[in-house]
Design a protein around this motif. Structure first.
Motif, PDB file in Angstrom:
ATOM      1  N   ASP A  78       7.239  32.524  96.744  1.00 33.46           N
ATOM      2  CA  ASP A  78       8.522  33.162  97.081  1.00 33.46           C
ATOM      3  C   ASP A  78       9.435  32.932  95.889  1.00 33.46           C
ATOM      4  N   LEU A  79       9.705  33.982  95.117  1.00 31.28           N
ATOM      5  CA  LEU A  79      10.337  33.816  93.816  1.00 31.28           C
ATOM      6  C   LEU A  79      11.426  34.849  93.590  1.00 31.28           C
ATOM      7  N   LEU A  80      12.423  34.469  92.801  1.00 34.58           N
ATOM      8  CA  LEU A  80      13.446  35.396  92.336  1.00 34.58           C
ATOM      9  C   LEU A  80      13.486  35.360  90.816  1.00 34.58           C
ATOM     10  N   LEU A  81      13.778  36.511  90.220  1.00 37.63           N
ATOM     11  CA  LEU A  81      14.127  36.590  88.810  1.00 37.63           C
ATOM     12  C   LEU A  81      15.581  37.027  88.710  1.00 37.63           C
ATOM     13  N   LEU A  82      16.386  36.222  88.013  1.00 36.29           N
ATOM     14  CA  LEU A  82      17.812  36.471  87.863  1.00 36.29           C
ATOM     15  C   LEU A  82      18.154  36.636  86.384  1.00 36.29           C
TER      16      LEU A  82
ATOM     17  N   ALA B  91      22.637  38.158  88.079  1.00 36.05           N
ATOM     18  CA  ALA B  91      22.325  39.329  88.900  1.00 36.05           C
ATOM     19  C   ALA B  91      20.858  39.280  89.315  1.00 36.05           C
ATOM     20  N   LEU B  92      20.586  39.676  90.554  1.00 41.13           N
ATOM     21  CA  LEU B  92      19.220  39.683  91.074  1.00 41.13           C
ATOM     22  C   LEU B  92      18.438  40.832  90.454  1.00 41.13           C
ATOM     23  N   LYS B  93      17.309  40.503  89.822  1.00 43.94           N
ATOM     24  CA  LYS B  93      16.470  41.514  89.190  1.00 43.94           C
ATOM     25  C   LYS B  93      15.227  41.821  90.015  1.00 43.94           C
ATOM     26  N   SER B  94      14.536  40.763  90.462  1.00 40.30           N
ATOM     27  CA  SER B  94      13.259  40.957  91.160  1.00 40.30           C
ATOM     28  C   SER B  94      13.089  39.911  92.248  1.00 40.30           C
TER      29      SER B  94
ATOM     30  N   ASP C 256       3.961  39.051  97.007  1.00 45.49           N
ATOM     31  CA  ASP C 256       4.134  40.495  96.832  1.00 45.49           C
ATOM     32  C   ASP C 256       5.499  40.797  96.226  1.00 45.49           C
ATOM     33  N   TRP C 257       5.530  41.678  95.214  1.00 48.32           N
ATOM     34  CA  TRP C 257       6.803  42.125  94.673  1.00 48.32           C
ATOM     35  C   TRP C 257       7.453  43.076  95.675  1.00 48.32           C
ATOM     36  N   CYS C 258       8.636  42.698  96.135  1.00 49.06           N
ATOM     37  CA  CYS C 258       9.389  43.530  97.081  1.00 49.06           C
ATOM     38  C   CYS C 258      10.544  44.249  96.390  1.00 49.06           C
TER      39      CYS C 258
END
Length: 390
Positions: A356-360, A366-369, A375-377
């Motif tokens: 469970d990951l975020l790319l900022l 800012a939220l990018k991914s 799974d990429w949502c």
């Protein structure tokens, strides 16, 4: 397929510097500098994350996934949450609860909605009960609900210091805490009691009475909406010193702030400046709850809906506006809530944990991914996955 995320600055939430992260299925399987699988013959998706932070997905300990509200009549019952509401807010784990209305909103519906969100790609747990004491349950007791129903991890949100609550005594709260505690011990779950704290200046007095007059510790209770006023925050500091964890609500309205509520990011700074343990503070969205504003006579004047992106926004404001360190602010929305819920594979980035990951963006946050369960949502700001009926 394997996914290799290259060149991101990893906040786990501790700052680990620039690392590569390898994901297989739903898990993180390797982390380190310059990971390579060249010549392995395995199909690999490589993501260039240079200039971005890689963080855990946000863990939300309070969201009204089936909707809530109704304080202004049937037409003010708030809508249920959709899968994409959480994803757009960077939330990959939700905790479904009932609130004021436990008549038209029910526990079976709550469990069904959580199971649906889980099937769509989120991690979804729930609490049994609602505002009221005696607690409404499915099996006849809080202990049995927590032990025998897999998705139930605690009870709540039980209301205190609020005219909409059932005005419980400390003895009643102690009994609820004891049942939840034993249910948690026997099932290996959190067994916490989520406490909705209202606007009364009684603050946390009932919880302190429980600790003073029984064997139930303050850590058994998890009070939310603790940023309603500076006075309540100060009571929360005392609660933290007694071994408890407090939660600040990220959703707010101009009317509520004008009435004295402290913005979530500002509340975190306020608490930290007064020596609060950074590991005992969390944020939650209160997503899809009603946000009512009552006048001094208790009459409803306005009502809005809690937002699932509020927690991400307040995390960002804590860093960019309040000057809180990014790792400390990130703990409040990842590792700390995962610890409260006793979800060991959530809230931190480590080999073996859930993907469970975020790319900022490193400058704007800012939220990018968003990746949930491998799974990429959301990718580069584009929503890739929606709920069944969205």
């Amino acid at each position: 397929m394997l996914t290799l995320i290259r060149g991101a600055q990893v906040l786990a939430p501790t700052d680990l510097g620039v690392q590569d992260v390898l994901i297989a299925g739903q898990r993180i399987v390797a982390m380190g500098e310059s990971l390579s699988l060249q010549g392995s013959g395995v199909d690999i998706e490589v993501i260039d994350a240079d200039g971005q932070y890689l963080t855990p997905g946000l863990v939300d300990t309070l969201s009204h996934i089936t909707g809530g509200g109704g304080e202004g009549g049937f037409h003010t019952r708030t809508p249920a949450m959709e899968f994409s509401d959480a994803i757009r807010g960077g939330v990959t784990t939700v905790t479904g609860v009932l609130g004021t209305d436990a008549i038209s909103r029910t526990l079976p519906d709550l469990l069904a909605k959580a199971a649906g969100l889980e099937a769509e790609g989120l991690t979804a747990v729930c609490h049994t009960g609602s505002y009221q004491v005696p607690v409404r349950t499915l099996t006849g007791s809080v202990q049995q609900d927590i032990m025998l129903i897999e998705r139930f991890v605690g009870v709540g949100e039980v209301a205190i210091a609020d005219h909409r609550g059932s005005q419980p005594s400390w003895r009643e709260l102690a009994r609820v805490g004891a049942e939840a505690r034993v249910g948690g011990l026997l099932s290996g779950k959190a067994g916490i009691v989520s406490i909705h704290v209202g606007e009364s200046e009684d603050y946390l007095s009932l919880l302190f009475e429980v600790a003073q007059n029984s064997d139930i510790p303050l850590s058994q209770y998890y009070p939310t909406h603790m940023n309603r006023s500076p006075g309540l925050i100060k009571d929360g500091l005392r609660f933290i010193k007694g071994g408890g964890t407090i939660d600040f609500t990220a959703s707010h309205t101009p009317e509520i702030l004008a009435a004295g509520e402290v913005k979530c990011a500002s509340a975190l700074k306020f608490a930290l400046d007064r020596g609060a343990d950074e590991n005992r503070i969390t944020f939650s969205t209160d997503g899809h709850a009603s946000l009512p504003h009552f006048n001094k006579d208790g009459i409803l004047e306005s009502l809005k809906v809690g937002a699932m992106d509020a927690m991400l926004n307040e995390f960002r404001d804590a860093v960019l506006e309040e000057g809180v360190s990014i790792s400390t602010a990130l703990k409040a929305v990842t590792a700390n809530p995962a610890a409260v819920l006793k979800l060991p594979n959530k809230g931190t980035l480590a080999t073996g944990n859930d993907a469970d990951l975020l790319l900022l963006d490193r400058d704007s946050l800012a939220l990018k991914s968003v990746m949930a369960k491998g799974d990429w949502c959301l990718c580069d700001g584009e929503l890739l996955k929606k709920g069944t009926f969205e």
